[in-house]
Design a protein around this motif. Structure first.
Motif, PDB file in Angstrom:
ATOM      1  N   ARG A 106      13.150  37.760  40.381  1.00  0.00           N
ATOM      2  CA  ARG A 106      12.227  36.849  41.058  1.00  0.00           C
ATOM      3  C   ARG A 106      10.862  37.512  41.171  1.00  0.00           C
ATOM      4  NH1 ARG A 106      16.530  36.166  45.746  1.00  0.00           N
ATOM      5  NH2 ARG A 106      17.010  38.197  44.847  1.00  0.00           N
ATOM      6  N   TRP A 112      12.234  32.504  39.778  1.00  0.00           N
ATOM      7  CA  TRP A 112      13.064  33.281  38.840  1.00  0.00           C
ATOM      8  C   TRP A 112      12.422  33.305  37.456  1.00  0.00           C
ATOM      9  CZ3 TRP A 112      17.072  36.399  39.741  1.00  0.00           C
ATOM     10  CH2 TRP A 112      17.773  36.264  40.942  1.00  0.00           C
ATOM     11  N   ARG A 168      17.921  28.066  37.240  1.00  0.00           N
ATOM     12  CA  ARG A 168      18.613  28.918  38.203  1.00  0.00           C
ATOM     13  C   ARG A 168      18.923  28.154  39.480  1.00  0.00           C
ATOM     14  NH1 ARG A 168      19.691  34.803  37.914  1.00  0.00           N
ATOM     15  NH2 ARG A 168      20.222  34.502  40.072  1.00  0.00           N
TER      16      ARG A 168
END
Length: 205
Positions: free
Chosen positions: A35, A45, A73
């Motif tokens: 991240r 991300w 994600r």
């Protein structure tokens, strides 16, 4: 700090740092997800793929790209979260079933006793659309309801199958960003309730 590590999420820093060092030491490509803090202060991300080369002064120079994979994600994480939720609910619903259907009307999840009663396994559903799995008349029934739920309107529907009466509740699943990415439909067996109701009506006649 040397700058770039400061924007990496504190929880991802140590791992990223170790990965970078190993890639430099072994002079091999790096592939990792971490991240990164944007200008707005929020973390997203990224998938980082890079190849280090060492210059004449022994410093690593990186060639590569960082791809924003935040949407994938978060959708996956949210789905896992809603799957865990659906499974927990289903385990407490005797004779019930839960389905998660995505925007293409494809099953992401199918769980519950009602499947077994009807002779199905979860893998008969997952990855297939409602048209590939359900009898045509049921698919035609459910399609407009699922589409409505994908547009934000929950539904309730009663139907009979294999001598049982089921009631289904459909509710939109939203990502953190508020987009609807799937519908959670929970069906449970109300045959006993219907039978008791019928008996009561007959007794009153």
């Amino acid at each position: 700090g040397d700058g770039w590590t400061d924007v990496i999420h504190p929880s991802d820093r140590a791992q990223s740092f170790a990965n970078f060092h190993n890639a430099v030491r072994e002079c091999r490509p790096l592939r990792q997800e971490h991240r990164i803090r944007g200008r707005d202060g929020n973390y997203r991300w990224f998938l980082v793929q890079a190849q280090p080369t060492i210059d004449e002064n022994g410093n690593a120079i990186w060639f590569g790209a960082a791809t924003d994979i935040h949407q994938q994600r978060t959708s996956l994480e949210q789905l896992r979260h809603s799957e865990a939720l659906a499974r927990a609910m289903i385990q407490n619903l005797p004779g019930g079933a839960a389905f998660v259907v995505d925007r293409d009307l494809r099953y992401l999840l199918a769980e519950g006793e009602a499947l077994a009663i009807a002779g199905f396994k979860p893998e008969d559903f997952v990855g297939r659309t409602i048209f590939e799995v359900l009898p045509p008349e049921l698919a035609t029934n459910y399609e407009p309801m699922y589409r409505k739920a994908l547009a934000g309107e929950p539904f309730e529907h009663e139907h009979n199958s294999h001598g049982h009466t089921y009631i289904s509740h459909g509710t939109p699943l939203r990502s953190d960003g508020g987009e609807i990415y799937a519908v959670l439909a929970i069906s449970y067996d109300i045959s006993d309730r219907v039978r008791v109701e019928d008996e009561r009506k007959q007794a009153e006649q």
